[in-house]
Design a protein around this motif. Structure first.
Motif, PDB file in Angstrom:
ATOM      1  N   PHE A  91      -8.608  11.051  -0.701  1.00 54.33           N
ATOM      2  CA  PHE A  91      -8.872   9.667  -1.093  1.00 54.33           C
ATOM      3  C   PHE A  91      -7.621   8.810  -0.914  1.00 54.33           C
ATOM      4  CE2 PHE A  91      -8.175   6.720  -4.672  1.00 54.33           C
ATOM      5  CZ  PHE A  91      -9.076   5.726  -4.322  1.00 54.33           C
ATOM      6  N   LEU A  92      -6.474   9.324  -1.314  1.00 51.68           N
ATOM      7  CA  LEU A  92      -5.231   8.572  -1.152  1.00 51.68           C
ATOM      8  C   LEU A  92      -4.989   8.234   0.318  1.00 51.68           C
ATOM      9  CD1 LEU A  92      -2.853  10.497  -3.608  1.00 51.68           C
ATOM     10  CD2 LEU A  92      -4.143   8.399  -4.031  1.00 51.68           C
ATOM     11  N   ARG A  93      -5.258   9.203   1.189  1.00 51.87           N
ATOM     12  CA  ARG A  93      -5.032   8.964   2.619  1.00 51.87           C
ATOM     13  C   ARG A  93      -6.045   7.978   3.199  1.00 51.87           C
ATOM     14  NH1 ARG A  93      -4.111  14.567   2.243  1.00 51.87           N
ATOM     15  NH2 ARG A  93      -6.182  15.095   3.030  1.00 51.87           N
ATOM     16  N   THR A  94      -7.297   8.032   2.712  1.00 47.08           N
ATOM     17  CA  THR A  94      -8.321   7.128   3.255  1.00 47.08           C
ATOM     18  C   THR A  94      -8.080   5.681   2.833  1.00 47.08           C
ATOM     19  OG1 THR A  94      -9.755   7.630   1.367  1.00 47.08           O
ATOM     20  CG2 THR A  94     -10.105   8.895   3.388  1.00 47.08           C
ATOM     21  N   VAL A  95      -7.319   5.462   1.770  1.00 40.32           N
ATOM     22  CA  VAL A  95      -6.927   4.102   1.400  1.00 40.32           C
ATOM     23  C   VAL A  95      -5.679   3.685   2.162  1.00 40.32           C
ATOM     24  CG1 VAL A  95      -6.095   2.638  -0.494  1.00 40.32           C
ATOM     25  CG2 VAL A  95      -7.975   4.250  -0.888  1.00 40.32           C
ATOM     26  N   PHE A  96      -4.744   4.599   2.257  1.00 39.75           N
ATOM     27  CA  PHE A  96      -3.432   4.279   2.820  1.00 39.75           C
ATOM     28  C   PHE A  96      -3.509   3.958   4.320  1.00 39.75           C
ATOM     29  CE2 PHE A  96       0.577   6.055   4.698  1.00 39.75           C
ATOM     30  CZ  PHE A  96       1.423   5.051   4.254  1.00 39.75           C
ATOM     31  N   PHE A  97      -4.094   4.844   5.094  1.00 42.81           N
ATOM     32  CA  PHE A  97      -4.034   4.687   6.547  1.00 42.81           C
ATOM     33  C   PHE A  97      -4.840   3.503   7.088  1.00 42.81           C
ATOM     34  CE2 PHE A  97      -2.583   9.178   6.430  1.00 42.81           C
ATOM     35  CZ  PHE A  97      -1.395   8.992   7.109  1.00 42.81           C
ATOM     36  N   PRO A  98      -6.073   3.228   6.596  1.00 40.66           N
ATOM     37  CA  PRO A  98      -6.770   2.047   7.129  1.00 40.66           C
ATOM     38  C   PRO A  98      -6.008   0.742   6.892  1.00 40.66           C
ATOM     39  CG  PRO A  98      -8.323   3.485   6.012  1.00 40.66           C
ATOM     40  CD  PRO A  98      -6.966   4.030   5.725  1.00 40.66           C
ATOM     41  N   VAL A  99      -5.425   0.586   5.695  1.00 38.71           N
ATOM     42  CA  VAL A  99      -4.650  -0.632   5.428  1.00 38.71           C
ATOM     43  C   VAL A  99      -3.474  -0.733   6.377  1.00 38.71           C
ATOM     44  CG1 VAL A  99      -3.237  -1.829   3.710  1.00 38.71           C
ATOM     45  CG2 VAL A  99      -5.366  -0.704   3.017  1.00 38.71           C
ATOM     46  N   VAL A 100      -2.819   0.388   6.632  1.00 39.63           N
ATOM     47  CA  VAL A 100      -1.664   0.395   7.534  1.00 39.63           C
ATOM     48  C   VAL A 100      -2.091   0.022   8.950  1.00 39.63           C
ATOM     49  CG1 VAL A 100       0.010   1.914   8.659  1.00 39.63           C
ATOM     50  CG2 VAL A 100      -0.279   1.997   6.174  1.00 39.63           C
ATOM     51  N   GLU A 101      -3.194   0.599   9.422  1.00 45.14           N
ATOM     52  CA  GLU A 101      -3.634   0.342  10.796  1.00 45.14           C
ATOM     53  C   GLU A 101      -3.963  -1.139  11.005  1.00 45.14           C
ATOM     54  OE1 GLU A 101      -3.600   2.329  13.346  1.00 45.14           O
ATOM     55  OE2 GLU A 101      -2.948   4.085  12.209  1.00 45.14           O
ATOM     56  N   VAL A 102      -4.637  -1.753  10.019  1.00 50.72           N
ATOM     57  CA  VAL A 102      -4.966  -3.175  10.128  1.00 50.72           C
ATOM     58  C   VAL A 102      -3.706  -4.028  10.081  1.00 50.72           C
ATOM     59  CG1 VAL A 102      -6.132  -5.095   8.971  1.00 50.72           C
ATOM     60  CG2 VAL A 102      -7.288  -2.887   9.193  1.00 50.72           C
ATOM     61  N   SER A 103      -2.746  -3.593   9.281  1.00 50.18           N
ATOM     62  CA  SER A 103      -1.529  -4.389   9.091  1.00 50.18           C
ATOM     63  C   SER A 103      -0.672  -4.465  10.351  1.00 50.18           C
ATOM     64  CB  SER A 103      -0.704  -3.808   7.934  1.00 50.18           C
ATOM     65  OG  SER A 103      -1.427  -3.856   6.726  1.00 50.18           O
ATOM     66  N   TYR A 104      -0.808  -3.515  11.262  1.00 55.08           N
ATOM     67  CA  TYR A 104      -0.001  -3.554  12.488  1.00 55.08           C
ATOM     68  C   TYR A 104      -0.281  -4.806  13.307  1.00 55.08           C
ATOM     69  CZ  TYR A 104       1.218   1.368  11.768  1.00 55.08           C
ATOM     70  OH  TYR A 104       1.705   2.533  11.255  1.00 55.08           O
ATOM     71  N   VAL A 147       0.824  -1.199   0.000  1.00 51.52           N
ATOM     72  CA  VAL A 147       0.000   0.000   0.000  1.00 51.52           C
ATOM     73  C   VAL A 147       0.866   1.260   0.000  1.00 51.52           C
ATOM     74  CG1 VAL A 147      -0.236   0.275   2.516  1.00 51.52           C
ATOM     75  CG2 VAL A 147      -2.087   1.033   1.001  1.00 51.52           C
ATOM     76  N   LEU A 148       2.052   1.189   0.621  1.00 51.03           N
ATOM     77  CA  LEU A 148       2.958   2.330   0.605  1.00 51.03           C
ATOM     78  C   LEU A 148       3.435   2.619  -0.823  1.00 51.03           C
ATOM     79  CD1 LEU A 148       4.572   4.451   2.190  1.00 51.03           C
ATOM     80  CD2 LEU A 148       6.378   2.748   2.487  1.00 51.03           C
ATOM     81  N   ARG A 149       3.760   1.544  -1.548  1.00 48.79           N
ATOM     82  CA  ARG A 149       4.193   1.737  -2.939  1.00 48.79           C
ATOM     83  C   ARG A 149       3.058   2.325  -3.763  1.00 48.79           C
ATOM     84  NH1 ARG A 149       6.315  -3.015  -7.087  1.00 48.79           N
ATOM     85  NH2 ARG A 149       6.830  -1.601  -8.826  1.00 48.79           N
ATOM     86  N   TRP A 150       1.837   1.839  -3.578  1.00 51.48           N
ATOM     87  CA  TRP A 150       0.674   2.371  -4.294  1.00 51.48           C
ATOM     88  C   TRP A 150       0.494   3.857  -3.998  1.00 51.48           C
ATOM     89  CZ3 TRP A 150      -3.728   4.663  -2.349  1.00 51.48           C
ATOM     90  CH2 TRP A 150      -4.790   4.839  -3.253  1.00 51.48           C
ATOM     91  N   ARG A 163       1.358   7.889  -6.446  1.00 47.83           N
ATOM     92  CA  ARG A 163       0.304   8.836  -6.774  1.00 47.83           C
ATOM     93  C   ARG A 163       0.377  10.127  -5.978  1.00 47.83           C
ATOM     94  NH1 ARG A 163      -1.110   3.723  -7.316  1.00 47.83           N
ATOM     95  NH2 ARG A 163      -2.559   3.101  -8.983  1.00 47.83           N
ATOM     96  N   ALA A 164       1.067  10.088  -4.833  1.00 48.05           N
ATOM     97  CA  ALA A 164       0.980  11.200  -3.896  1.00 48.05           C
ATOM     98  C   ALA A 164       1.639  12.470  -4.435  1.00 48.05           C
ATOM     99  CB  ALA A 164       1.615  10.810  -2.562  1.00 48.05           C
ATOM    100  N   ARG A 165       2.851  12.374  -5.023  1.00 47.17           N
ATOM    101  CA  ARG A 165       3.559  13.584  -5.445  1.00 47.17           C
ATOM    102  C   ARG A 165       2.738  14.381  -6.463  1.00 47.17           C
ATOM    103  NH1 ARG A 165       7.284  15.725  -9.162  1.00 47.17           N
ATOM    104  NH2 ARG A 165       8.805  17.103  -8.166  1.00 47.17           N
ATOM    105  N   ALA A 166       2.219  13.693  -7.480  1.00 46.30           N
ATOM    106  CA  ALA A 166       1.413  14.382  -8.493  1.00 46.30           C
ATOM    107  C   ALA A 166       0.164  14.994  -7.865  1.00 46.30           C
ATOM    108  CB  ALA A 166       1.025  13.420  -9.608  1.00 46.30           C
ATOM    109  N   GLY A 167      -0.443  14.268  -6.919  1.00 45.36           N
ATOM    110  CA  GLY A 167      -1.646  14.783  -6.272  1.00 45.36           C
ATOM    111  C   GLY A 167      -1.377  16.029  -5.462  1.00 45.36           C
ATOM    112  N   TYR A 168      -0.303  16.033  -4.690  1.00 47.88           N
ATOM    113  CA  TYR A 168       0.005  17.204  -3.868  1.00 47.88           C
ATOM    114  C   TYR A 168       0.499  18.376  -4.710  1.00 47.88           C
ATOM    115  CZ  TYR A 168      -0.798  14.719   0.483  1.00 47.88           C
ATOM    116  OH  TYR A 168      -1.387  14.048   1.525  1.00 47.88           O
ATOM    117  N   LEU A 169       1.203  18.108  -5.816  1.00 49.10           N
ATOM    118  CA  LEU A 169       1.594  19.190  -6.714  1.00 49.10           C
ATOM    119  C   LEU A 169       0.356  19.844  -7.332  1.00 49.10           C
ATOM    120  CD1 LEU A 169       4.727  17.785  -8.577  1.00 49.10           C
ATOM    121  CD2 LEU A 169       4.655  19.695  -6.971  1.00 49.10           C
ATOM    122  N   ALA A 170      -0.608  19.023  -7.728  1.00 52.86           N
ATOM    123  CA  ALA A 170      -1.848  19.568  -8.282  1.00 52.86           C
ATOM    124  C   ALA A 170      -2.595  20.390  -7.236  1.00 52.86           C
ATOM    125  CB  ALA A 170      -2.735  18.434  -8.800  1.00 52.86           C
ATOM    126  N   GLU A 171      -2.590  19.914  -5.992  1.00 49.43           N
ATOM    127  CA  GLU A 171      -3.248  20.660  -4.921  1.00 49.43           C
ATOM    128  C   GLU A 171      -2.561  22.003  -4.697  1.00 49.43           C
ATOM    129  OE1 GLU A 171      -3.870  20.187  -0.130  1.00 49.43           O
ATOM    130  OE2 GLU A 171      -4.026  18.392  -1.379  1.00 49.43           O
TER     131      GLU A 171
END
Length: 586
Positions: free
Chosen positions: A248-261, A183-186, A190-198
């Protein structure tokens, strides 16, 4: 750059800039790493000692092993706390010093930007980079950077400790962390392009707000309110969509991370229990490994949160560092210093981006010490010519030289000692009258300041201010009107003391009497220097040595006032129209 936008630094450039910042304060950075490593090592002692206690009690050592090792666990916990706090203190100091370097570098680069670049890009983007983006970078350097170092070192040490306790349990724990890697690789792809657009969307909103506020009177006068509201809503909608994408990127990233712990801890307990039952590993090893993996969730969670923050700050840093990609000048490599003060315009043509030519084959020579007036109807190309003479823009064809050197290719510092352009646009900087004047000459004494003010007719109203030269101007201080602000700008020119002065409607906000007094005062102060006046008020042309008439991007007439009036051409028509058909007089 495209469509006049300021550039954004590439990832390699951002990494190179980050490494340079670290090297600039390398000793402090090394201290942060060392303290974080010591704190992480101290934190590893607790689970390992607890495992020894469990194995000791199980082997029949009784409470003696507890009495012996429990104080050590306490001392290690206290040591970890003190070392971590010390590391954060050193890290915050490192971050603040680094932030200062980032701010200073941004200001230096912003001030060195060519005027044409700023005009095409708009001030909104530059303002957003200097405020929001620099603030994000500063927060990262002050908070996220030290926290990332602390928790990153701890996570590495904790994982290494699990392998030391038992390699098989370490492999199980690492396998359980695999979903985080995917999920980190995913996310990172996408994150850099998204934050640059923001960030770009935020800049567009700032630009529209700034332009609407600056042109509020024009908006009201021409009934443009609905158009500006519509443009603002469109920019806000674009910004909203950009923000929702990063959300949206954060809502996918963080839940997967929290469960993975929970996965590696559960795996070690379940499979470790089976292995213990078969005598492969000890109970103390299973407990220690599980505790280490539980301990890992804290720093790993912090690391992943900071990585998310680093994507936002990385995009901001790329926008801040993007100014380094703008050349300070049009390219002055190999250009000799000017040999003299004569200005030559040869076969000059110029067209703004995507537009028709506004200058069409202009030829002109301005002799040192000459007073030249450039007149003509609106849209004739007078202001464009003044920008080329001042080196703000380079011609698309032909040459503009001073002393034989291309004006647009001179180093900015050298150029401003040769030619200064003063327009009807002006600015009063936050600070005292003295501060506003010393921008042109930082070492000027009060006598020189008063002389400059007297030259432009501003000494009277400045003496009436509550504290004279020390009176504060701008927000919270005295607010000069348009003519006073313009007089301050002209006084700065007097202090700068260039050999060529270009006045592009520089006295437009002054009443006719004050304007003529100011222009004559400037001519007296700048005696022996070249003065090129772009003006609609023809009294300027009457006083000039020569008059150049611009029509439709061409230089159609050139000569003295008397000669051109006698010729009965375009200038004569302008002169008689301005005087209402009255006889020629000063």
């Amino acid at each position: 750059m495209s469509r006049g936008e300021l550039p954004v630094a590439e990832p390699t450039e951002v990494r190179r800039a980050a490494v340079a910042l670290v090297k600039a304060d390398g000793r402090a950075f090394a201290a942060v790493l060392a303290l974080n490593s010591l704190a992480a090592l101290a934190g590893l002692a607790g689970p390992w000692l607890l495992g020894r206690i469990i194995d000791g009690v199980r082997d029949g050592d009784g409470v003696s092993v507890v009495d012996r090792l429990a104080p050590v666990i306490l001392l290690c916990a206290v040591g970890q706390l003190l070392l971590a706090r010390w590391a954060r203190y050193v890290g915050h100091r490192f971050g603040e010093r680094t932030l200062a370097r980032v701010r200073e570098g941004f200001v230096d680069r912003a001030l060195a930007l060519p005027s044409s670049v700023v005009e095409r890009a708009g001030t909104g983007d530059l303002t957003a980079r200097g405020t929001a983006d620099v603030t994000v970078v500063g927060t990262t350097l002050r908070d996220a950077g030290p926290a990332l170092l602390v928790n990153g070192v701890q996570a590495v040490f904790v994982m290494a400790a699990v392998f030391l306790v038992d390699p098989l349990l370490g492999a199980l724990g690492l396998l359980g962390l695999a979903p985080i890697g995917f999920v980190l690789r995913w996310y990172l792809r996408r994150a850099r392009a998204g934050y640059l657009a923001e960030g770009a969307a935020v800049s567009d909103v700032a630009e529209i707000v700034a332009a609407t506020a600056a042109g509020a009177r024009t908006v009201e006068a021409f009934g443009l309110r609905q158009q500006r509201v519509r443009a603002s809503r469109e920019a806000l909608e674009t910004s909203r969509r950009a923000r929702f994408h990063t959300l949206f990127l954060r809502t996918v990233f963080f839940p997967v991370v929290e469960v993975s712990y929970a996965v590696p801890v559960a795996g070690v307990l379940l499979i470790g229990g089976v292995l213990h039952g078969r005598g492969v590993v000890s109970l103390g090893a299973v407990v220690s490994a599980a505790l280490y993996l539980l301990q890992l969730s804290g720093p790993l969670d912090e690391v992943l949160m900071r990585i998310e923050q680093l994507q936002s700050s990385g995009a901001s840093f790329a926008r801040v560092e993007g100014l380094a990609r703008v050349p300070r000048a049009a390219g002055h490599g190999g250009v000799p210093d000017p040999a003299g003060d004569r200005i030559d315009v040869t076969g000059v043509r110029y067209a703004y981006d995507g537009g028709a030519e506004v200058l069409r084959g202009v030829d002109l020579t301005v002799r040192p010490g000459e007073r030249l007036a450039v007149v003509g109807p609106s849209g004739a190309g007078k202001t464009t010519l003044s920008r080329l003479l001042a080196g703000v823009d380079a011609p698309t064809a032909g040459t503009v030289t001073v002393g034989g050197a291309p004006v647009a290719r001179l180093d900015p510092d050298l150029l401003r000692r040769q030619v200064v352009l003063v327009t009807q646009e002006h600015h009063v900087f936050l600070g005292s009258v003295r501060d506003n004047l010393r921008i042109a000459e930082p070492g000027a004494e009060d006598g020189a300041l008063w002389a400059a003010l007297t030259a432009v007719g501003a000494d009277t109203w400045v003496r009436e201010l509550p504290e004279g030269l020390d009176t504060g101007l701008g927000h919270g201080g005295c607010a000069p009107d348009g003519s006073q602000a313009q007089q301050l700008a002209l006084a700065r020119v007097v202090l700068a003391d260039p050999h060529t002065l270009i006045l592009d409607e520089a006295t437009a906000l002054l009443d006719p009497t004050t304007a003529r007094h100011t222009e004559r005062a400037l001519a007296a102060v700048l005696a022996g220097r070249t003065v090129i006046a772009i003006a609609h008020r023809l009294h300027t042309a009457h006083d000039a040595d020569r008059v150049a008439v611009m029509e439709d991007g061409r230089l159609t007439e050139l000569g003295t006032h008397e000669t051109l009036v006698a010729a009965g051409g375009a200038y004569a028509a302008l002169w008689h129209s301005w005087h209402g058909g009255r006889p020629d007089r000063p």
